[in-house]
Motif scaffolding. Sequence first.
Motif, PDB file in Angstrom:
ATOM      1  N   ALA A 142      -0.761  -8.206 -14.153  1.00 30.96           N
ATOM      2  CA  ALA A 142       0.200  -7.497 -14.853  1.00 30.96           C
ATOM      3  C   ALA A 142       1.069  -7.234 -13.750  1.00 30.96           C
ATOM      4  O   ALA A 142       2.615  -7.299 -14.083  1.00 30.96           O
ATOM      5  N   ILE A 143       0.928  -6.761 -12.554  1.00 34.86           N
ATOM      6  CA  ILE A 143       2.062  -6.678 -11.478  1.00 34.86           C
ATOM      7  C   ILE A 143       2.603  -8.226 -11.261  1.00 34.86           C
ATOM      8  O   ILE A 143       3.941  -8.039 -10.894  1.00 34.86           O
ATOM      9  N   ASN A 144       1.693  -9.172 -11.112  1.00 34.74           N
ATOM     10  CA  ASN A 144       2.376 -10.551 -10.952  1.00 34.74           C
ATOM     11  C   ASN A 144       3.442 -10.922 -11.918  1.00 34.74           C
ATOM     12  O   ASN A 144       4.643 -11.555 -11.626  1.00 34.74           O
ATOM     13  N   ILE A 145       3.524 -10.325 -13.156  1.00 38.33           N
ATOM     14  CA  ILE A 145       4.476 -10.759 -14.208  1.00 38.33           C
ATOM     15  C   ILE A 145       5.394  -9.731 -14.510  1.00 38.33           C
ATOM     16  O   ILE A 145       6.060  -9.569 -15.312  1.00 38.33           O
ATOM     17  N   GLY A 146       5.524  -8.530 -13.871  1.00 41.99           N
ATOM     18  CA  GLY A 146       6.192  -7.441 -13.747  1.00 41.99           C
ATOM     19  C   GLY A 146       6.022  -6.432 -14.871  1.00 41.99           C
ATOM     20  O   GLY A 146       6.771  -5.875 -15.342  1.00 41.99           O
ATOM     21  N   LEU A 147       4.744  -6.299 -15.281  1.00 42.81           N
ATOM     22  CA  LEU A 147       4.367  -5.234 -16.232  1.00 42.81           C
ATOM     23  C   LEU A 147       3.956  -3.901 -15.606  1.00 42.81           C
ATOM     24  O   LEU A 147       2.812  -4.018 -14.991  1.00 42.81           O
ATOM     25  N   PRO A 148       4.537  -2.909 -15.662  1.00 43.46           N
ATOM     26  CA  PRO A 148       4.077  -1.759 -15.061  1.00 43.46           C
ATOM     27  C   PRO A 148       2.687  -1.342 -15.624  1.00 43.46           C
ATOM     28  O   PRO A 148       2.625  -1.101 -16.851  1.00 43.46           O
ATOM     29  N   PRO A 199       6.554   0.905  -2.789  1.00 42.17           N
ATOM     30  CA  PRO A 199       8.023   0.106  -2.867  1.00 42.17           C
ATOM     31  C   PRO A 199       7.846  -1.348  -3.082  1.00 42.17           C
ATOM     32  O   PRO A 199       8.880  -1.767  -3.822  1.00 42.17           O
ATOM     33  N   PHE A 200       7.028  -1.997  -2.544  1.00 37.75           N
ATOM     34  CA  PHE A 200       6.917  -3.516  -2.525  1.00 37.75           C
ATOM     35  C   PHE A 200       6.694  -3.852  -4.176  1.00 37.75           C
ATOM     36  O   PHE A 200       7.076  -4.832  -4.760  1.00 37.75           O
ATOM     37  N   MET A 201       5.645  -2.976  -4.675  1.00 39.78           N
ATOM     38  CA  MET A 201       5.362  -3.080  -6.166  1.00 39.78           C
ATOM     39  C   MET A 201       6.576  -3.068  -7.033  1.00 39.78           C
ATOM     40  O   MET A 201       6.699  -3.678  -8.091  1.00 39.78           O
ATOM     41  N   GLN A 202       7.127  -2.060  -6.764  1.00 38.39           N
ATOM     42  CA  GLN A 202       8.364  -1.633  -7.537  1.00 38.39           C
ATOM     43  C   GLN A 202       9.454  -2.655  -7.450  1.00 38.39           C
ATOM     44  O   GLN A 202       9.856  -2.961  -8.730  1.00 38.39           O
ATOM     45  N   LYS A 203       9.301  -3.610  -6.435  1.00 41.99           N
ATOM     46  CA  LYS A 203      10.408  -4.768  -5.982  1.00 41.99           C
ATOM     47  C   LYS A 203       9.866  -5.791  -6.992  1.00 41.99           C
ATOM     48  O   LYS A 203      10.794  -6.404  -7.485  1.00 41.99           O
ATOM     49  N   ILE A 204       8.717  -5.767  -7.132  1.00 39.76           N
ATOM     50  CA  ILE A 204       8.160  -7.098  -7.877  1.00 39.76           C
ATOM     51  C   ILE A 204       8.334  -6.814  -9.414  1.00 39.76           C
ATOM     52  O   ILE A 204       8.952  -7.534 -10.336  1.00 39.76           O
ATOM     53  N   ILE A 205       8.086  -5.423  -9.681  1.00 35.74           N
ATOM     54  CA  ILE A 205       8.423  -5.151 -11.234  1.00 35.74           C
ATOM     55  C   ILE A 205       9.720  -5.088 -11.702  1.00 35.74           C
ATOM     56  O   ILE A 205      10.242  -5.935 -12.522  1.00 35.74           O
ATOM     57  N   ALA A 206      10.700  -4.630 -10.612  1.00 37.47           N
ATOM     58  CA  ALA A 206      12.224  -4.669 -10.816  1.00 37.47           C
ATOM     59  C   ALA A 206      12.576  -6.034 -11.004  1.00 37.47           C
ATOM     60  O   ALA A 206      13.633  -6.432 -11.727  1.00 37.47           O
ATOM     61  N   ALA A 207      11.817  -7.139 -10.499  1.00 39.08           N
ATOM     62  CA  ALA A 207      12.533  -8.457 -10.572  1.00 39.08           C
ATOM     63  C   ALA A 207      11.713  -9.020 -11.367  1.00 39.08           C
ATOM     64  O   ALA A 207      12.024 -10.525 -11.696  1.00 39.08           O
ATOM     65  N   GLU A 208      11.018  -8.497 -12.500  1.00 40.04           N
ATOM     66  CA  GLU A 208      10.345  -9.275 -13.509  1.00 40.04           C
ATOM     67  C   GLU A 208       9.199 -10.122 -13.073  1.00 40.04           C
ATOM     68  O   GLU A 208       8.868 -11.013 -13.974  1.00 40.04           O
ATOM     69  N   GLY A 209       8.562  -9.822 -11.925  1.00 41.85           N
ATOM     70  CA  GLY A 209       7.541 -10.587 -11.522  1.00 41.85           C
ATOM     71  C   GLY A 209       7.395 -11.056 -10.217  1.00 41.85           C
ATOM     72  O   GLY A 209       8.624 -11.191  -9.596  1.00 41.85           O
ATOM     73  N   TYR A 238      10.660 -12.317  -7.612  1.00 37.35           N
ATOM     74  CA  TYR A 238      10.978 -11.783  -6.479  1.00 37.35           C
ATOM     75  C   TYR A 238      10.853 -12.410  -5.450  1.00 37.35           C
ATOM     76  O   TYR A 238      11.657 -12.600  -4.525  1.00 37.35           O
ATOM     77  N   ILE A 239       9.836 -13.416  -5.235  1.00 38.08           N
ATOM     78  CA  ILE A 239       9.942 -14.594  -4.215  1.00 38.08           C
ATOM     79  C   ILE A 239      10.999 -15.343  -4.089  1.00 38.08           C
ATOM     80  O   ILE A 239      11.578 -15.588  -3.169  1.00 38.08           O
ATOM     81  N   ASN A 240      11.225 -15.780  -5.235  1.00 44.62           N
ATOM     82  CA  ASN A 240      12.595 -16.644  -5.511  1.00 44.62           C
ATOM     83  C   ASN A 240      14.009 -16.014  -5.187  1.00 44.62           C
ATOM     84  O   ASN A 240      14.651 -16.657  -4.570  1.00 44.62           O
ATOM     85  N   SER A 241      13.853 -14.855  -5.132  1.00 40.95           N
ATOM     86  CA  SER A 241      15.062 -13.863  -4.704  1.00 40.95           C
ATOM     87  C   SER A 241      15.280 -13.871  -3.233  1.00 40.95           C
ATOM     88  O   SER A 241      16.421 -13.377  -2.922  1.00 40.95           O
ATOM     89  N   LYS A 242      14.143 -14.279  -2.600  1.00 42.89           N
ATOM     90  CA  LYS A 242      14.207 -13.751  -1.154  1.00 42.89           C
ATOM     91  C   LYS A 242      14.813 -14.956  -0.310  1.00 42.89           C
ATOM     92  O   LYS A 242      14.879 -16.279  -0.592  1.00 42.89           O
TER      93      LYS A 242
END
Length: 161
Positions: A95-101, A143-153, A157-161
């Motif tokens: 769920a976290i990996n795909i951005g589902l809170p 905070p790091f999990m919120q960033k993953i969720i905000a990035a939709e997964g 998130y990794i691709n945005s870095k």
Amino acid sequence: MNAKGTVFKYGDNVDTDVIIPARYLNSSDPAELATHCMEDIDAGFIKKVQKGDIIVANKNFGCGSSREHAPIAIKAAGVSCVIAETFARIFYRNAINIGLPIIECPEAAQGIESGDEVEVDFDSGIITNVTKGTSFKGQAFPPFMQKIIAAEGLVNYINSK
């Protein structure tokens, strides 16, 4: 970040096979998976669910297989958050990996009923049952999990870095 919606309530041991039945796993398209979300446990779910709605369940939500199709189907159906007493660990990670809170909170799972209007503040972990005027303290997302969720997964998130 927060979520607000109407609750769909389920019991213990909601497994990945009722979240998205195996007969539909020939597709990996989120929109297609969403059309079959929860159909074996709640045939009317997909007709009633609105963008932002919330699933609340008791113990061991998402048990069964390790397939990511289950949280993908839930998210694609428009569900903004899943609250449960406990989650199967692999479902939690998927769920976290795909951005589902998702939030574990036994008190909220017990104190919220189907049809209640609920609001979740991901920063504080506060879950408010607007219908009943009650609040519960769930686990806030780091905070790091919120960033993953905000990035939709995680991949986004990794691709945005």
